[in-house]
Design a protein around this motif. Structure first.
Motif, PDB file in Angstrom:
ATOM      1  N   ASP A   1       0.838  -1.197   0.000  1.00  0.00           N
ATOM      2  CA  ASP A   1       0.000   0.000   0.000  1.00  0.00           C
ATOM      3  C   ASP A   1       0.875   1.251   0.000  1.00  0.00           C
ATOM      4  O   ASP A   1       1.769   1.397   0.837  1.00  0.00           O
ATOM      5  CB  ASP A   1      -0.911   0.009   1.233  1.00  0.00           C
TER       6      ASP A   1
ATOM      7  N   LEU B   1     -15.801  -0.430  -2.694  1.00  0.00           N
ATOM      8  CA  LEU B   1     -15.608   0.551  -1.636  1.00  0.00           C
ATOM      9  C   LEU B   1     -16.350   1.856  -1.936  1.00  0.00           C
ATOM     10  O   LEU B   1     -16.471   2.254  -3.105  1.00  0.00           O
ATOM     11  CB  LEU B   1     -14.128   0.856  -1.462  1.00  0.00           C
TER      12      LEU B   1
ATOM     13  N   GLU C   1     -13.363   6.169   0.365  1.00  0.00           N
ATOM     14  CA  GLU C   1     -12.373   5.215   0.874  1.00  0.00           C
ATOM     15  C   GLU C   1     -11.749   4.383  -0.248  1.00  0.00           C
ATOM     16  O   GLU C   1     -10.946   3.486   0.022  1.00  0.00           O
ATOM     17  CB  GLU C   1     -13.013   4.274   1.896  1.00  0.00           C
TER      18      GLU C   1
ATOM     19  N   VAL D   1      -9.578   3.003  -3.531  1.00  0.00           N
ATOM     20  CA  VAL D   1      -8.127   2.939  -3.744  1.00  0.00           C
ATOM     21  C   VAL D   1      -7.789   3.129  -5.219  1.00  0.00           C
ATOM     22  O   VAL D   1      -8.562   2.763  -6.108  1.00  0.00           O
ATOM     23  CB  VAL D   1      -7.562   1.586  -3.257  1.00  0.00           C
TER      24      VAL D   1
ATOM     25  N   ARG E   1     -15.519   0.616   4.165  1.00  0.00           N
ATOM     26  CA  ARG E   1     -14.627  -0.522   4.373  1.00  0.00           C
ATOM     27  C   ARG E   1     -15.078  -1.399   5.539  1.00  0.00           C
ATOM     28  O   ARG E   1     -15.003  -2.638   5.468  1.00  0.00           O
ATOM     29  CB  ARG E   1     -13.204  -0.025   4.611  1.00  0.00           C
TER      30      ARG E   1
ATOM     31  N   ARG F   1     -15.871  -5.365   4.799  1.00  0.00           N
ATOM     32  CA  ARG F   1     -15.095  -6.449   5.409  1.00  0.00           C
ATOM     33  C   ARG F   1     -15.987  -7.618   5.821  1.00  0.00           C
ATOM     34  O   ARG F   1     -15.530  -8.769   5.871  1.00  0.00           O
ATOM     35  CB  ARG F   1     -14.336  -5.897   6.622  1.00  0.00           C
TER      36      ARG F   1
ATOM     37  N   LEU G   1     -10.620  -8.540  -0.132  1.00  0.00           N
ATOM     38  CA  LEU G   1     -10.402  -7.338   0.666  1.00  0.00           C
ATOM     39  C   LEU G   1      -8.953  -6.867   0.572  1.00  0.00           C
ATOM     40  O   LEU G   1      -8.679  -5.661   0.585  1.00  0.00           O
ATOM     41  CB  LEU G   1     -10.769  -7.609   2.127  1.00  0.00           C
ATOM     42  N   SER G   2      -8.009  -7.813   0.443  1.00  0.00           N
ATOM     43  CA  SER G   2      -6.603  -7.424   0.349  1.00  0.00           C
ATOM     44  C   SER G   2      -6.331  -6.596  -0.895  1.00  0.00           C
ATOM     45  O   SER G   2      -5.502  -5.683  -0.881  1.00  0.00           O
ATOM     46  CB  SER G   2      -5.703  -8.662   0.369  1.00  0.00           C
TER      47      SER G   2
ATOM     48  N   SER H   1      -7.117  -2.978  -0.352  1.00  0.00           N
ATOM     49  CA  SER H   1      -6.395  -2.349   0.752  1.00  0.00           C
ATOM     50  C   SER H   1      -5.081  -1.719   0.318  1.00  0.00           C
ATOM     51  O   SER H   1      -4.321  -1.243   1.163  1.00  0.00           O
ATOM     52  CB  SER H   1      -6.122  -3.395   1.850  1.00  0.00           C
ATOM     53  N   GLU H   2      -4.810  -1.735  -0.991  1.00  0.00           N
ATOM     54  CA  GLU H   2      -3.555  -1.177  -1.491  1.00  0.00           C
ATOM     55  C   GLU H   2      -3.861  -0.149  -2.571  1.00  0.00           C
ATOM     56  O   GLU H   2      -4.577  -0.444  -3.530  1.00  0.00           O
ATOM     57  CB  GLU H   2      -2.661  -2.289  -2.039  1.00  0.00           C
ATOM     58  N   SER H   3      -3.316   1.045  -2.408  1.00  0.00           N
ATOM     59  CA  SER H   3      -3.590   2.157  -3.313  1.00  0.00           C
ATOM     60  C   SER H   3      -2.274   2.724  -3.829  1.00  0.00           C
ATOM     61  O   SER H   3      -1.393   3.081  -3.041  1.00  0.00           O
ATOM     62  CB  SER H   3      -4.379   3.244  -2.577  1.00  0.00           C
TER      63      SER H   3
END
Length: 302
Positions: free
Chosen positions: A122, A188, A192, A194, A252, A256, A264-265, A268-270
């Motif tokens: 991320d 999302l 929020e 990504v 988020r 979840r 979800l992983s 979680s990275e942007s």
């Protein structure tokens, strides 16, 4: 084609330099028409049933399995040019497959390795080039970093030439998230969401071939297009082009509860990857510079 012409074509094929493809899946198959005019191509497959398909596109199939080192012995010295597209195994902290491959690579070989942008973890939506340090946050990404490091060590000790392509989400007409959209899997909420990166499978095939001819030794390249999209925007664009409902949006904390940890992983990275090195050094002109450019064609065909 008469017998004399057939014999001439065979002689020309055998005179071409040999090239070995490890992991000849969808992108590898797209590369074959670009490679066979220049190389005698050997394509490794662990599935004997795929041999006819590979032969039909001009490759010579070799049945071997990166998880079975003994099966790789026939590859030793087969070619000094190698395209490594095989992913790591699904378990472990190391990429054992790449270790097995390096054990049979000849000295002074040329290798192009297709890695992943996930090695950065991320980045909080930051935009950056290939000089950014890696910071993998998932076991899958850590195995990719391990593969890159193993290949670098091989290149150092064997005087090899290595190019690493870090690749984001690959899309194509057959690789759009239609099942996800049809299932109304949530995305999302906009505040929020990504940043994501993309590349069309045809463009990736052309990038790999360009790296083979033009990459600088021991060089990393971002194999990404010019899109500047967030993940939810990507799903919305695909939905609009394919006449499907846009996915619902959830915060988020709520998301979840309804999606798998693996999914979800990915949310979680942007990050936003700069591709100027790809253009300057490899001279690549993308057929689909943005996802929207491709989806416009999809919309016209719909």
């Amino acid at each position: 084609m008469n017998k004399i012409s057939l014999q001439k074509n065979r002689r020309q094929t055998f005179r071409r330099p040999r090239l070995l493809i490890i992991g000849c899946g969808d992108v590898g198959m797209r590369m074959l028409p670009l490679l066979t005019p220049h190389f005698r191509v050997f394509a490794v497959t662990s599935q004997p049933a795929r041999c006819a398909e590979l032969r039909a596109l001009g490759a010579q199939p070799v049945v071997a399995d990166l998880d079975q080192p003994a099966s790789l012995r026939r590859l030793r010295g087969l070619a000094h040019t190698v395209l490594h597209l095989a992913p790591p195994a699904a378990q472990g902290v190391q990429d054992v497959r790449t270790r097995h491959l390096c054990a049979i690579l000849p000295e002074r070989a040329q290798v192009v390795y297709v890695s992943t942008t996930g090695v950065y973890g991320d980045c909080g939506g930051a935009r950056f080039d290939e000089t950014r340090p890696v910071a993998p946050s998932t076991p899958r990404a850590r195995r990719r970093v391990d593969a890159e490091q193993v290949l670098r060590q091989w290149a150092l000790h064997a005087n090899g030439k290595l190019a690493i392509l870090r690749v984001p989400g690959i899309y194509a007409a057959e690789r759009l998230p239609l099942a996800r959209l049809q299932a109304a899997t949530p995305a999302l909420s906009a505040d929020e969401d990504v940043h994501t990166n993309h590349i069309h499978a045809d463009d990736l095939a052309r990038i790999v071939v360009a790296a083979l001819f033009r990459a600088r030794p021991q060089r990393i390249y971002h194999a990404v297009d010019d899109s500047a999209m967030k993940m939810g925007e990507y799903f919305d664009a695909v939905a609009d082009a394919c006449a499907l409902p846009r996915p619902p949006r959830l915060p988020r904390a709520e998301l979840r509860q309804v999606v798998t940890p693996a999914l979800l992983s990915f949310m979680s990275e942007s990050r936003q990857l700069d591709n100027r090195r790809l253009r300057r050094e490899l001279g690549v002109r993308l057929r689909y510079p943005t996802v929207q450019a491709f989806l416009q064609q999809v919309g016209r065909r719909a």
